[in-house]
Design a protein around this motif. Sequence first.
Motif, PDB file in Angstrom:
ATOM      1  N   ILE A 195       1.517   8.138  -3.225  1.00 12.80           N
ATOM      2  CA  ILE A 195       1.395   6.733  -2.813  1.00 12.80           C
ATOM      3  C   ILE A 195       2.728   6.217  -2.293  1.00 12.80           C
ATOM      4  N   GLY A 196       3.807   6.579  -2.990  1.00  9.12           N
ATOM      5  CA  GLY A 196       5.132   6.156  -2.544  1.00  9.12           C
ATOM      6  C   GLY A 196       5.484   6.718  -1.173  1.00  9.12           C
ATOM      7  N   LEU A 198       3.405   7.585   1.277  1.00 11.64           N
ATOM      8  CA  LEU A 198       2.629   6.890   2.297  1.00 11.64           C
ATOM      9  C   LEU A 198       3.152   5.470   2.517  1.00 11.64           C
ATOM     10  N   THR A 199       3.677   4.863   1.465  1.00  9.89           N
ATOM     11  CA  THR A 199       4.216   3.503   1.589  1.00  9.89           C
ATOM     12  C   THR A 199       5.476   3.472   2.442  1.00  9.89           C
ATOM     13  N   ILE A 200       6.365   4.429   2.226  1.00  6.74           N
ATOM     14  CA  ILE A 200       7.625   4.421   2.969  1.00  6.74           C
ATOM     15  C   ILE A 200       7.404   4.708   4.449  1.00  6.74           C
ATOM     16  N   GLY A 202       4.991   3.517   6.306  1.00  5.01           N
ATOM     17  CA  GLY A 202       4.716   2.230   6.926  1.00  5.01           C
ATOM     18  C   GLY A 202       5.966   1.393   7.065  1.00  5.01           C
ATOM     19  N   TYR A 203       6.834   1.407   6.052  1.00  2.00           N
ATOM     20  CA  TYR A 203       8.068   0.623   6.123  1.00  2.00           C
ATOM     21  C   TYR A 203       8.996   1.170   7.199  1.00  2.00           C
ATOM     22  N   TYR A 206       7.782   0.200  10.569  1.00  2.99           N
ATOM     23  CA  TYR A 206       8.021  -1.217  10.858  1.00  2.99           C
ATOM     24  C   TYR A 206       9.448  -1.444  11.350  1.00  2.99           C
ATOM     25  N   ILE A 275       7.145   7.347  -8.695  1.00  2.00           N
ATOM     26  CA  ILE A 275       6.944   6.499  -7.522  1.00  2.00           C
ATOM     27  C   ILE A 275       8.229   5.817  -7.070  1.00  2.00           C
ATOM     28  N   SER A 276       9.113   5.480  -8.024  1.00  2.00           N
ATOM     29  CA  SER A 276      10.324   4.736  -7.651  1.00  2.00           C
ATOM     30  C   SER A 276      11.309   5.601  -6.867  1.00  2.00           C
ATOM     31  N   SER A 278      10.583   8.134  -4.813  1.00  2.00           N
ATOM     32  CA  SER A 278      10.090   8.298  -3.443  1.00  2.00           C
ATOM     33  C   SER A 278      10.301   7.021  -2.633  1.00  2.00           C
ATOM     34  N   LEU A 279      10.097   5.872  -3.252  1.00  2.00           N
ATOM     35  CA  LEU A 279      10.320   4.612  -2.552  1.00  2.00           C
ATOM     36  C   LEU A 279      11.801   4.404  -2.234  1.00  2.00           C
TER      37      LEU A 279
END
Length: 370
Positions: A195-196, A198-200, A202-203, A206, A275-276, A278-279
């Motif tokens: 999840i992390g 895939l989140t990064i 998108g960031y 952007y 998760i932290s 990877s973020l």
Amino acid sequence: MSKLGNLGARLHRGEISYDFIGHRKLWYGISILITITAILGLAVRGLNMGIDFQGGAVFTTEKTSVSVSQAEDFAKEASGHDAVVQKLGNGTLRIQIAGMDTKQSDQIKTDLAKDFKVDPESIAADLVGPSWGDQIANKAWQGLAIFMVLVVIYLAIAFEWRMAIAALVALIHDITITVGIYALVGFEVTPGTVIGLLTILGYSLYDTVVVFDSLKEQTKDITKQNRWTYSDIANRSINGTLVRSINTTVVALLPVAGLLFIGGGFLGAGTLNDISLSLFVGLAAGAYSSIFIATPLVADLKEREPAMKALKKRVLAKRSQATAEEELAEVRGDFGDEGEQEDSAHAVVGPRTQPASRGRGRGRPSGKRR
């Protein structure tokens, strides 16, 4: 206005700037070195896949006074594998041991009961099959592939294919570095890690699109002028959005750093690390790639076009001519100053006579007036 705000305004207006594009080979070299290190770490150490991906057993105890570190030692002694122990809010312990089957889990449950000095029936044991983890991994790879394809299509339509390629390279760069850091650090890979990641993405996308949008706006009708090359305008776009990128990155990193270093490190909540980390790594890598990789790569690809090559040739020729004219003007100015000095010197050469006083030299002799 604050110093950072004043700096951002001056960067946006082009009053000051840093030549990111001119030093792009340096940034490429740094990125290649970091990427090679990440790949080597992944090849040598591999990923520490969690129980959700490789299967295993989960043991849940009743409320106990045994500490997390003691439970980790007990589980490692009983199974021969490292265990992930989490203390729940009601005082119970959750122990995860990867790579266990039914027969092994029964023996481990008995040994843990002896170490905890409780009845074996008071410890609940659940088995997680590796097939479920394989399904999660396959879905994650499918989602990642679909995401990449959609990103390339969108950027090719909204901007152009060169920007789409540059953004794709930046995303792969971010994923590789993040996965390599996981291998080097040895943190457990869980669904939260996926999840992390895939989140990064998108960031990072952007942040890259913000620079691309500014670049697209400033390069309209670029071939109709002879002052700036494509690289010049690309560099100005990076400088104009630099402070904004730094601000958004720092604001995003602060809470993630709190989870990683305070929650996972200082307070010992190890389950936050998956998760932290990877973020944290992904956000930093995404900000770096959008500035130092994506936009310089677009400039490299764009200036391979014949029109941009011709523009660069005209701009450089005009700059050389302007430099030559300035040097010639300076030389003429130096000679002009020397000429003026010589003229002034000639003007004062020879005897200097004082002007005659009034009343003399007009045909009237001097003497006492009768």
